[in-house]
Every structure is written in structure tokens, then in C-alpha cells.
Design an enzyme around this catalytic site. Sequence first.
Site, PDB file in Angstrom:
ATOM      1  N   ASP A 219      46.968  43.511-102.676  1.00  0.00           N
ATOM      2  CA  ASP A 219      46.441  44.666-101.935  1.00  0.00           C
ATOM      3  C   ASP A 219      46.648  44.442-100.442  1.00  0.00           C
ATOM      4  OD1 ASP A 219      44.389  42.623-101.924  1.00  0.00           O
ATOM      5  OD2 ASP A 219      42.944  44.123-101.231  1.00  0.00           O
TER       6      ASP A 219
ATOM      7  N   GLU B 281      41.220  41.776-102.436  1.00  0.00           N
ATOM      8  CA  GLU B 281      40.874  40.769-101.431  1.00  0.00           C
ATOM      9  C   GLU B 281      40.426  41.411-100.139  1.00  0.00           C
ATOM     10  OE1 GLU B 281      40.947  37.760 -98.355  1.00  0.00           O
ATOM     11  OE2 GLU B 281      42.048  39.627 -98.363  1.00  0.00           O
TER      12      GLU B 281
HETATM   13  N1  BES Z   1      44.598  36.549 -95.143  1.00  0.00           N
HETATM   14  C1  BES Z   1      43.305  36.892 -94.664  1.00  0.00           C
HETATM   15  C2  BES Z   1      42.439  35.678 -94.397  1.00  0.00           C
HETATM   16  C3  BES Z   1      42.819  34.893 -93.187  1.00  0.00           C
HETATM   17  C4  BES Z   1      42.932  35.517 -91.963  1.00  0.00           C
HETATM   18  C5  BES Z   1      43.020  33.544 -93.291  1.00  0.00           C
HETATM   19  C6  BES Z   1      43.290  34.796 -90.858  1.00  0.00           C
HETATM   20  C7  BES Z   1      43.357  32.822 -92.196  1.00  0.00           C
HETATM   21  C8  BES Z   1      43.508  33.451 -90.974  1.00  0.00           C
HETATM   22  C9  BES Z   1      42.605  37.774 -95.681  1.00  0.00           C
HETATM   23  O1  BES Z   1      43.466  38.731 -96.245  1.00  0.00           O
HETATM   24  C10 BES Z   1      41.527  38.537 -94.987  1.00  0.00           C
HETATM   25  O2  BES Z   1      41.829  39.414 -94.223  1.00  0.00           O
HETATM   26  N2  BES Z   1      40.281  38.208 -95.289  1.00  0.00           N
HETATM   27  C11 BES Z   1      39.161  38.913 -94.794  1.00  0.00           C
HETATM   28  C12 BES Z   1      37.991  38.551 -95.638  1.00  0.00           C
HETATM   29  C13 BES Z   1      37.250  39.568 -96.306  1.00  0.00           C
HETATM   30  C14 BES Z   1      37.576  40.961 -96.362  1.00  0.00           C
HETATM   31  C15 BES Z   1      36.109  39.105 -97.120  1.00  0.00           C
HETATM   32  C16 BES Z   1      38.844  38.528 -93.370  1.00  0.00           C
HETATM   33  O3  BES Z   1      39.016  37.365 -92.978  1.00  0.00           O
HETATM   34  O4  BES Z   1      38.403  39.406 -92.637  1.00  0.00           O
HETATM   35 MN    MN Z   2      45.169  37.895 -96.892  1.00  0.00          MN
HETATM   36 MN    MN Z   3      43.761  40.361 -94.800  1.00  0.00          MN
END
Ligand code: BES
Ligand code: MN
Ligand code: MN
Length: 467
Positions: free
Chosen positions: A88, A153
Site C-alpha cells: 500500500d 501499513e
Molecule cells: N517506511 C515508513 C517507516 C519509516 C519511515 C522507517 C522513515 C524509517 C524511516 C512507513 O511506511 C511509515 O510511513 N510508517 C508510518 C507508521 C504508521 C502509519 C504507523 C510512520 O512512520 O509514520
Molecule cells: Mn513504508
Molecule cells: Mn510510509
Amino acid sequence: MQAILNYIEGNRDRYLNELTELLTIPSVSTSKENVPDIQRCAEWVAAHMRGIGLPRAEIFPTAGHPIVYGEWTGAPGKPTLLIYGHYDVQPAEPLELWTTPPFHATIRNGNLYARGAADDKGQVFIHLKSIEAFMRNGGTLPVNIKLLIEGEEEIGSENLAGFVREHKELLAADLVLISDSSMYARGVPSICYGLRGLSYMQIDLMGPNKDLHSGSFGGTVHNPIQALTEIIAQLHDKNGKVTIPGFYKDVRPLSKNERNAFKKLPWSDKKYAKELGVRQLYGEKGFTSLERVWARPTLECNGIWGGFTGEGAKTVLPSRASAKISMRLVPDQTSARAAKLFERHIKKIAPKTVTVTVRNLHGGEPAITPIDSPGVVAAVAALEKGFGKKPLYQREGGSIPIVVEFKELLGLDTVLLGFGLPDENSHAPDEFLNLDNFYNGIKTSAHFFDELPRFLPAEGRLRAGKI
Ligand code: BES
Ligand code: MN
Ligand code: MN
């Protein structure tokens, strides 16, 4: 290994074309409108898994978006690697800020621009392509592989933990591998050993029972937008610290060693500020930028709305105002406790003139992987071979909540092997994946499969309870 690497080299263009096709599917998880695209994307990924030779690839429906699962378990006695990722993507809006359309991947300056190019379709695809290289060159892999690619995610993985809990046996493994983060800089491969957690809240303020004429009523009624901004303005003090009582209580202090390690990384505040277009940086006093982002908790207002925002002027004293506020968390904070402290504090400081509701939208826990764990050591060796350079160790400010749940539910450590870049524009217009990282990532993935059995205990674990 040489045959595998030659195959990857010989199929560069086809690999890129296939990724481009995957990136045309607007699998935006947050919008109802895109539900058919989400389904189509899950089917595309499952079909691709079968296409590269995985004997098992299926779609598991959930109460929300489907989970794609694939496996090759033809190496009994060898370690089993569970690769997690997400198909997604975030919404592409505002569309007018994209140089080329978000769902029509385009190459510029050695980068592939598209929504999901880095977060996370491109990074999931890296592993699919290295698996293909093994399957097409002898048909076996050095490790057993299980792939868990979810579709929620970006909206909090609501149904994932439940799925993991119900499929412990299916997902039994020795180690989790996730490529959903960034390298430290261009040409600087890195191992990420820490992620922040998250607690995501919404505040709704209700003032008068309907919008009022601001001339007839202004002066007698507390404007909910004003009340809301007064509340938000109190959440940080003049040193940039969060004022919620108890907020820092569970924060594990940074060790001297770690602070020194951060200080050794190449970094310029001036350059950083310039790249972001801010006149000056802001943050918690007493900490460097890397410490603030990687190892300190923060509180952000993600959005605020209420009243009249249309064209021209309308004199109104609005009935309601709302804000979405998130807290990034570090060990040993928990999202449940942060949410509780937040709610208690907001209720306490809210003026009596308005009705306040606080909602906890979702949360996730911070994670640290020990850098001497076998998976990390194998990843360091693989990165060195894939990129021709020793990686450095870093943490990240973002969150991948399932990491802690893999540990709790399956007993597994996670290796974070990120192939994005800090300026990749994830969640923003002009998201891109650097093509060198794409190809070096595929090689690194292949080397990782190859290295892993040398570092992880050889018994392997294909099914829960069977060692
Ligand atoms: N890929 C990201 C997580 C991430 C961002 C890891 C920057 C390392 C560095 C993931 O898709 C994401 O956006 N996660 C969300 C978490 C959530 C919606 C619970 C985030 O970090 O805001
Ligand atoms: Mn991600
Ligand atoms: Mn993300």
C-alpha cells in the site's frame, strides 16, 4: 553466486520495467475509492511471486486490506527468513506538485519517480528480484524464504498483528528482514538498528452548537479554533520540550557511546536546514539534530481544521475545531502510556468554555535491534558486497510498529536493510527510488541470503516448535 549476480546484471531493464508496472497501480490504503486498486495490487504481487517461481503464493483477506503471503521452503536445516513489506502507498495529493504523474513512473537523473517507488513497493520488489535470480539459476535458495506483504501499513496495520497471532506456525522463522527505510546518504549504505514508536491522537473541540455570526456573537463565546490553538501552543515549552507531565519519564537516556557514534557521522545542520528550506532549525534544547530525530520523543501537530477556509471572506465564529497530533516515541516509552498521559493533560488544560474529546487513533512501539545480533552481522557483510562499501550504523525517526510485534509474537529479531534515501520524498510529491540503490539493493539481498547461514544457527526453523 556469480551466476546469480550475472543474471541480475543481465536483466536490469526487464526488472525496471516490471517495477514500473507495479507502480502504475494506485494502491492508496487510506481511500475507499482505491479499494479495487488495493485488491488488484495484492493480486499483482501474488501473481508475480508465482511468476518468479515461488511454489506458494496466496492472498489472505482480512477485515481490511488483503495480506499477500508467499514462500519457498526447500532448504530444510537452513535458516528461515521472513521478509515483511507493504504494497500500500500514501495518497499522492497534492497532484499539482508532482513533476511527472505519481502513477506513471519516470526516470530523471538516475532516479525512478513514482508514489511507492521507495515506500515500499520498490524495496519489496528488490527482494522479489533477488529471489527470482536464485530460482532461475538452479532453483534453490541458500535460506528458506517467507514473504509477508501487507496492504495497511500506511494506515496503522490494523489487521496485521491479528494475522500474525493466528498464523504463528505459517510465519515461524529465524529472522525478519524489512526493507522499508533509508540509507544514511547517497552512496553510503547503512544498517538501521532503531525505529521510533508512535502514538496518534485526535482532538475535537466543540464550542457553540452551530456556527455563529462573528459580529453578533464574537466577544461572548470562546472561539473553538482559538481554544484549540491555545491548547496546542502549551504543548511545548521555550526549550522545545514537550510539557505533558511524565512524557519523558520512561525515556532511556542515550549512552555516551551512542552519542559519540552519532557525532562521528558526517552531518551539517546548515546544509540540512537549507535543503528543507527552513530559515533555522527547531528542537529540543541540549540535543543534536540526529539525536532529536533518532533517539528523542517528539510531539507534532499533523493537521488542524475548523471554520471557514473557502475563497474570500466569511464572517463566522465556528462551532468546531479539530487537530491531529502524533507523538514519536523512543525506548522505553509505550504508545498506550503516551496516549493516556496526552489525554489526561489535554483534558486538564482545556478551558471550561468548550467540550473536548480526545481520541487515540493508533499506536506502535519503538524498536531497537542489537547491532551484534547475527542478522545484523550478516547484513553488514551483504551490504559491503552489494555496495562495495562498509555500511554505517544508524537509527531512524520513522516507525514500523510490527517490528516489536514480531519479537513478541514470533520471538524474532528484525534486520532493517533500507535502500531509500533521506531525500526520497516519501509521503510527499516526487517520491523516488535511486536506481543505483535498486540494483545494488538486489545484489545486497542476494548476498544477504547467501551470507545468512554462516551467521545464524544452522538448524533453521520452518514450523513453530520444530527446531
Ligand atoms: N517506511 C515508513 C517507516 C519509516 C519511515 C522507517 C522513515 C524509517 C524511516 C512507513 O511506511 C511509515 O510511513 N510508517 C508510518 C507508521 C504508521 C502509519 C504507523 C510512520 O512512520 O509514520
Ligand atoms: Mn513504508
Ligand atoms: Mn510510509
